[in-house]
Scaffold this motif. Sequence first.
Motif, PDB file in Angstrom:
ATOM      1  N   VAL A   5       0.855  -1.256   0.091  1.00 52.51           N
ATOM      2  CA  VAL A   5      -0.157  -0.164  -0.015  1.00 52.51           C
ATOM      3  C   VAL A   5       1.122   1.489  -0.163  1.00 52.51           C
ATOM      4  O   VAL A   5       1.922   1.149   0.347  1.00 52.51           O
ATOM      5  N   PRO A   6       0.289   2.391  -0.543  1.00 52.80           N
ATOM      6  CA  PRO A   6       1.138   3.698  -0.358  1.00 52.80           C
ATOM      7  C   PRO A   6       1.478   4.096   0.982  1.00 52.80           C
ATOM      8  O   PRO A   6       0.493   3.925   1.768  1.00 52.80           O
ATOM      9  N   THR A   7       2.597   4.409   1.215  1.00 52.56           N
ATOM     10  CA  THR A   7       3.021   4.563   2.935  1.00 52.56           C
ATOM     11  C   THR A   7       2.150   5.765   3.300  1.00 52.56           C
ATOM     12  O   THR A   7       1.956   5.714   4.496  1.00 52.56           O
ATOM     13  N   VAL A   8       1.902   6.619   2.658  1.00 50.57           N
ATOM     14  CA  VAL A   8       1.061   7.766   3.092  1.00 50.57           C
ATOM     15  C   VAL A   8      -0.378   7.344   3.804  1.00 50.57           C
ATOM     16  O   VAL A   8      -0.985   7.941   4.712  1.00 50.57           O
ATOM     17  N   ILE A   9      -0.871   6.021   3.373  1.00 53.02           N
ATOM     18  CA  ILE A   9      -2.036   5.830   4.128  1.00 53.02           C
ATOM     19  C   ILE A   9      -1.793   4.516   5.109  1.00 53.02           C
ATOM     20  O   ILE A   9      -2.637   3.501   5.274  1.00 53.02           O
ATOM     21  N   ALA A  10      -0.389   4.324   5.245  1.00 54.41           N
ATOM     22  CA  ALA A  10      -0.053   2.970   6.011  1.00 54.41           C
ATOM     23  C   ALA A  10      -0.535   2.982   7.388  1.00 54.41           C
ATOM     24  O   ALA A  10      -1.128   1.729   7.863  1.00 54.41           O
ATOM     25  N   ASP A  11      -0.798   3.953   7.912  1.00 54.45           N
ATOM     26  CA  ASP A  11      -1.262   3.997   9.500  1.00 54.45           C
ATOM     27  C   ASP A  11      -2.589   3.531   9.696  1.00 54.45           C
ATOM     28  O   ASP A  11      -3.385   2.793  10.385  1.00 54.45           O
ATOM     29  N   GLU A  12      -3.361   4.183   8.635  1.00 57.69           N
ATOM     30  CA  GLU A  12      -4.863   3.993   8.475  1.00 57.69           C
ATOM     31  C   GLU A  12      -5.140   2.525   7.943  1.00 57.69           C
ATOM     32  O   GLU A  12      -6.329   1.899   8.375  1.00 57.69           O
ATOM     33  N   VAL A  13      -4.501   1.923   7.093  1.00 52.33           N
ATOM     34  CA  VAL A  13      -4.472   0.750   6.616  1.00 52.33           C
ATOM     35  C   VAL A  13      -4.365  -0.413   7.809  1.00 52.33           C
ATOM     36  O   VAL A  13      -4.928  -1.258   8.100  1.00 52.33           O
ATOM     37  N   GLY A  14      -3.232   0.001   8.504  1.00 50.69           N
ATOM     38  CA  GLY A  14      -2.978  -1.016   9.776  1.00 50.69           C
ATOM     39  C   GLY A  14      -3.929  -1.051  10.613  1.00 50.69           C
ATOM     40  O   GLY A  14      -4.342  -2.129  11.222  1.00 50.69           O
ATOM     41  N   ARG A  15      -4.608   0.240  11.126  1.00 51.25           N
ATOM     42  CA  ARG A  15      -5.669   0.196  11.952  1.00 51.25           C
ATOM     43  C   ARG A  15      -6.812  -0.661  11.414  1.00 51.25           C
ATOM     44  O   ARG A  15      -7.701  -1.247  11.934  1.00 51.25           O
ATOM     45  N   GLN A  16      -7.462  -0.078  10.207  1.00 50.75           N
ATOM     46  CA  GLN A  16      -8.594  -0.323   9.696  1.00 50.75           C
ATOM     47  C   GLN A  16      -8.640  -1.997   9.311  1.00 50.75           C
ATOM     48  O   GLN A  16      -9.748  -2.713   9.614  1.00 50.75           O
ATOM     49  N   TYR A  17      -7.544  -2.577   8.940  1.00 47.90           N
ATOM     50  CA  TYR A  17      -7.384  -3.774   8.512  1.00 47.90           C
ATOM     51  C   TYR A  17      -6.645  -4.886   9.483  1.00 47.90           C
ATOM     52  O   TYR A  17      -6.461  -6.031   9.055  1.00 47.90           O
ATOM     53  N   SER A  18      -6.127  -4.383  10.692  1.00 51.19           N
ATOM     54  CA  SER A  18      -5.793  -5.110  11.456  1.00 51.19           C
ATOM     55  C   SER A  18      -4.398  -5.784  11.101  1.00 51.19           C
ATOM     56  O   SER A  18      -3.997  -7.200  11.307  1.00 51.19           O
ATOM     57  N   LEU A  19      -3.552  -5.032  10.395  1.00 52.87           N
ATOM     58  CA  LEU A  19      -2.196  -5.545   9.789  1.00 52.87           C
ATOM     59  C   LEU A  19      -1.250  -4.742  10.356  1.00 52.87           C
ATOM     60  O   LEU A  19      -1.199  -3.743  10.554  1.00 52.87           O
ATOM     61  N   LYS A  20      -0.153  -5.193  10.102  1.00 48.76           N
ATOM     62  CA  LYS A  20       1.245  -5.013  10.513  1.00 48.76           C
ATOM     63  C   LYS A  20       2.351  -4.736   9.437  1.00 48.76           C
ATOM     64  O   LYS A  20       2.216  -5.532   8.547  1.00 48.76           O
ATOM     65  N   PRO A  21       3.001  -3.584   9.604  1.00 44.55           N
ATOM     66  CA  PRO A  21       4.106  -2.935   8.465  1.00 44.55           C
ATOM     67  C   PRO A  21       5.175  -4.176   8.556  1.00 44.55           C
ATOM     68  O   PRO A  21       5.657  -4.768   9.533  1.00 44.55           O
ATOM     69  N   VAL A  22       5.417  -5.099   7.332  1.00 45.06           N
ATOM     70  CA  VAL A  22       6.670  -5.862   7.261  1.00 45.06           C
ATOM     71  C   VAL A  22       7.764  -5.153   6.802  1.00 45.06           C
ATOM     72  O   VAL A  22       8.820  -5.321   7.398  1.00 45.06           O
ATOM     73  N   HIS A  23       7.712  -4.111   5.876  1.00 42.97           N
ATOM     74  CA  HIS A  23       9.025  -3.341   5.501  1.00 42.97           C
ATOM     75  C   HIS A  23       8.523  -2.285   4.384  1.00 42.97           C
ATOM     76  O   HIS A  23       7.736  -2.501   3.644  1.00 42.97           O
ATOM     77  N   ARG A  24       9.213  -1.267   4.540  1.00 40.07           N
ATOM     78  CA  ARG A  24       8.860   0.045   3.610  1.00 40.07           C
ATOM     79  C   ARG A  24       9.969  -0.067   2.366  1.00 40.07           C
ATOM     80  O   ARG A  24      10.935  -0.694   2.692  1.00 40.07           O
ATOM     81  N   ILE A  25       9.427   0.196   1.189  1.00 37.44           N
ATOM     82  CA  ILE A  25      10.340   0.072   0.346  1.00 37.44           C
ATOM     83  C   ILE A  25      10.372   1.601  -0.543  1.00 37.44           C
ATOM     84  O   ILE A  25       9.327   2.039  -1.230  1.00 37.44           O
ATOM     85  N   PRO A  26      11.457   2.329  -0.120  1.00 42.18           N
ATOM     86  CA  PRO A  26      11.363   3.437  -0.768  1.00 42.18           C
ATOM     87  C   PRO A  26      11.621   3.705  -2.058  1.00 42.18           C
ATOM     88  O   PRO A  26      11.799   4.612  -2.963  1.00 42.18           O
TER      89      PRO A  26
END
Length: 302
Positions: free
Chosen positions: A246-267
């Motif tokens: 997912v786009p990092t700009v919505i990472a926090d919302e995706v984590g909360r809304q879908y109960s998911l955890k970040p694996v790694h960021r890809i710059p």
Amino acid sequence: MVDWLNYHHLLYFWMVAKEGGITPAAELLHLSQPTLSTQIQKLEKSLGVKLFDRRGRTMVMTEAGQMVFRYADEIFSLGRELTDAVRGRPSADSLRLVVGVPDVLPKLIVYRILQSALEIEERVQLVVYEGKLQQLLSELALHRLDLVLADSPLTPEINVRAFSHQLGQCDVTIFGTDEMARKYSQDFPQSLNGAPMLLPTQNTTMRRALEQYFDQHDIRPETIHEFEDSALLKVFGQAGQGMIVVPTVIADEVGRQYSLKPVHRIPEIIERFYAISVERRLKHPAVVAISKAVKLNLFVDT
């Protein structure tokens, strides 16, 4: 000779489509069912297309019927606005912003972009259509849309006279369940070899960028499922079917809304978002507000 559209017939079709059948529409219109059916048939004959398919007792709009309904909905909505304007009702002061959104765009991104239009002093009524980008661009060229959102600029082979206005950009982050995050965050990106992934379909900018990234790092994840609809992809990710990007700009919302955890960021992977309009310079007040607010607020921290 000009082919005149019978707006009475169009109204009858619109009512049948809205009410889900001949019977409820006939009651509202105070017409008999045979009379209403005859009027629909006349409209089909004049347009040269079939508008409904019968499935048992249910009437289902054909693809042509869905297109006609969309036009009819806009025609009668404009008619109501005309009446309100003549009578001096407050709704005449509102701005109507008709936006086309490709189904591949993340809905959270779309919401945050369009939210800016609702924060101007004038009241804005949003009308949002979802579909394939080429179809939406065709509607834009006919001035049936004010704006199309996209994740790529117009290319020369797209035969539409329009202009791309970049709103912003950000990198991407991989998300998964708790177990996936623990397992695949180590030794990244090599850990993605054989890892279960839920990917966008081949016709998307994100998919092409991901495949290029995988090739550069000699990585071969396992593609469990492919989705054109970004919201459905996230639901399957929430169910533990595979990791998502997912786009990092919505990472926090995706984590909360879908109960998911970040694996790694890809710059290295950059997602860009554009507003496409028929104007070289944006003029619609709501569109101008979107452009300014998004550039100032949405992408500043990524």
